[in-house]
Motif scaffolding. Sequence first.
Motif, short mmCIF file in Angstrom:
data_model
loop_
_atom_site.label_atom_id
_atom_site.label_comp_id
_atom_site.label_asym_id
_atom_site.label_seq_id
_atom_site.Cartn_x
_atom_site.Cartn_y
_atom_site.Cartn_z
N LEU A 273 24.44 84.50 64.40
CA LEU A 273 23.26 84.09 64.71
C LEU A 273 22.13 85.12 64.76
O LEU A 273 20.98 84.70 64.49
N GLN A 274 22.46 86.32 64.60
CA GLN A 274 21.40 87.34 64.61
C GLN A 274 21.42 87.73 63.16
O GLN A 274 20.16 87.61 62.77
N ASP A 275 22.30 87.89 62.46
CA ASP A 275 21.99 88.36 60.92
C ASP A 275 22.17 87.47 59.99
O ASP A 275 21.74 87.53 58.84
N TYR A 276 22.64 85.92 60.37
CA TYR A 276 22.89 85.07 59.13
C TYR A 276 21.67 83.95 59.74
O TYR A 276 20.88 83.54 58.80
N ILE A 277 21.39 83.57 60.95
CA ILE A 277 20.41 82.84 61.17
C ILE A 277 19.01 83.34 61.56
O ILE A 277 17.87 82.64 61.27
N GLY A 278 18.97 84.71 61.95
CA GLY A 278 17.99 85.31 62.06
C GLY A 278 17.22 85.47 63.41
O GLY A 278 16.01 85.85 63.66
N GLN A 283 17.55 85.96 72.17
CA GLN A 283 17.64 84.62 72.13
C GLN A 283 19.20 84.19 71.34
O GLN A 283 19.42 83.34 72.01
N SER A 284 19.69 85.11 70.46
CA SER A 284 20.93 84.98 70.30
C SER A 284 22.02 85.07 71.69
O SER A 284 23.04 84.27 71.66
N ASN A 285 21.75 85.85 72.45
CA ASN A 285 22.53 85.80 73.75
C ASN A 285 22.55 84.62 74.46
O ASN A 285 23.71 84.26 75.10
N HIS A 286 21.28 84.08 74.34
CA HIS A 286 21.37 82.81 75.27
C HIS A 286 21.82 81.70 74.55
O HIS A 286 22.55 80.90 74.86
N GLY A 289 25.55 80.81 74.31
CA GLY A 289 26.10 80.05 75.56
C GLY A 289 25.98 78.66 75.18
O GLY A 289 26.79 77.81 75.78
N THR A 290 24.72 78.19 74.69
CA THR A 290 24.42 76.93 74.48
C THR A 290 25.56 76.01 73.34
O THR A 290 25.93 74.95 73.77
N ILE A 291 25.81 77.00 72.44
CA ILE A 291 26.73 76.46 71.46
C ILE A 291 28.21 76.53 71.98
O ILE A 291 28.89 75.33 71.72
N SER A 292 28.54 77.31 72.70
CA SER A 292 29.81 77.24 73.48
C SER A 292 29.82 75.96 74.38
O SER A 292 31.02 75.44 74.28
N VAL A 293 28.89 75.54 75.15
CA VAL A 293 28.93 74.28 75.79
C VAL A 293 28.71 73.14 75.07
O VAL A 293 29.93 72.28 75.35
N ILE A 294 28.32 73.12 73.93
CA ILE A 294 28.26 72.01 72.94
C ILE A 294 29.66 71.85 72.33
O ILE A 294 30.18 70.61 72.36
#
Length: 434
Positions: A273-278, A283-286, A289-294
Motif C-alpha cells: 500500500l505504501q510503496d506500490y500503491i503510493g 492512510q495505509s495503516n487505515h 484494516g478495510t482490506i482485511s474486512v473485505i
Amino acid sequence: MSDNSRTIYPANPTGQSDASNVDHALTVTSGKKRLLLASLFTNFFVLLALYCGVISVLLPKHIAQIDPANKANNLAIVMTSALLFTIFAQPIAGALSDRCRSTWGRRSPWIVGVALIGGPAIFGISMMTTVAGIAVFWLMAAVSLNCMNGPLATVVADRFLPENRGIASGFVGAGFTAGGTVGIIVAGYLAWNLQLGYLVFGLAIAACCLAFVLLNREPSTRSLAVEPFKWGRFFKSFWVSPRQYPDFGWAFFGRFAMFLGYQGVVTYQLYILQDYIGLSVAQSNHDIGTISVITLATLLFSGLVSGYLSDKLQRRKIFVFASSVLMAIGLIIPLFMPTLTGMYLYAAVLGLGYGVYTSIDMALMTQVLPGGGKQAGKDMGILTIATVLPQSFSPILSAWLLAEFNNDYSSLFIAAIIFVFASSFFVLTIKSVK
C-alpha cells in the motif's frame, strides 16, 4: 461418536476394541453434528484470535516497552526460537494422541490438558520484564497450543463421515479467518493494559477447550488395542513415503505451494500500500484494516457455501482448482490497477478464492491419509508442516524477489500467481479423491 456420547467402544471377543467399532462410536449425527460444528468454529476462532492478537499486537508492544532500540531484532528472536520447537509439536502430539487410552478418548485429554498449560503460560508472559522471560513463556505457550491444535484438527477426520467433511472444513476455515481478524481488533483495544490483554486471551482458550471436551464427549478408549511403544518405530512413522502414498505427498506439496503464494503477498500488504500503491503511512495503516474486512466478508461467504456444495456434489478437486483461478484473478488485478480501488477488488476476489480453498483443503486432506486414517493425529500433524514452513519461507522469498527486481512489488504478485496455480495442479494429480 453417536448421539449417546458416553458409549464405550464395543469390544471384540479378545476383549479389545477394533477399528470399525471405533469409527462407528465416534461418528456424529443430527444434533450432535451441529453442536460439534459450532464448537469447532468457536475453538478455532479463539485459537487464531489468540495467535494473531498476541503475535501482532501484544508481544510487539511488550517487547518495545522493554527495549525500544532493539525491538525488531528481539521480536524476531522470540518468534524464531519458538518456531524451531513448534514446527514439530503438532505431528508429535498427534502421534501421541493416536496412542492415548483414557476414559475421555484419544483427543480430548490433549485438547484440554495442554490448553490448561498454554492458557496460563499466555498470562505468564504479562509478568515478564525481560526479553528472555518473554521468550521462555511464549515458547511454553506456543508449544502447548500447537500440541492442542493437532488433535483438535484431527476431530474432522475422527468424527465426520467423508461425505460431511466439506462443511466441517468450511466451519474450521471460517473460524480460522474470522478469529485472526477479530483477534487483532480485540488486542488493539486491550493494548492499553497488557496484563488484561494476555489474561483475556489465556482465559478464553482454556475455557473454550474445556467446554469443547465437555460438550462433545468422546467415548472411552481404555479397551482400545494399542501397539507396544518402541522409539525407533515411533520416529520412523513420521516419514510417509511419497512413493507408497503419492496422494498424501501431492496434498502436502499442494498445501505448501498455496500458502507460500498467499503468504508472500499478504505478509507485505502494508508495504504494498505504501510503496506500490503510493499511500501515506497513516492512510495505509487505515486502509489495510478495510482490506482485511473485505477479505474476511468474502472469505466467510465462499467458505461456508463451497463447503456445503462440495459435500452435496461429493467433489473436492474441482473446488480447489476453482479457488486457485479466483485467487489468481485477484492477484492479477493490482498488476493492471495499482490503485486503492484495485486493492479493494483484489481483496474481495482473493477472499472468495481463499475461502473456497480453506473450506475444501482440510476435507481433502482427511481423505488422503495413509492407511485410511489409522494414525490420523500424526498424519494431520505432518500436513500442518506444509502450513507452518511457508510462513517462515515467504518473507525470505519476498525479500529476495524485491532485491532482485529493484523493489518492484509486482514481482510478489507474479510469484504468488505461479505458486497458487502450481498448488492446484498438485491437487489435480491426486487419484483417490474426486
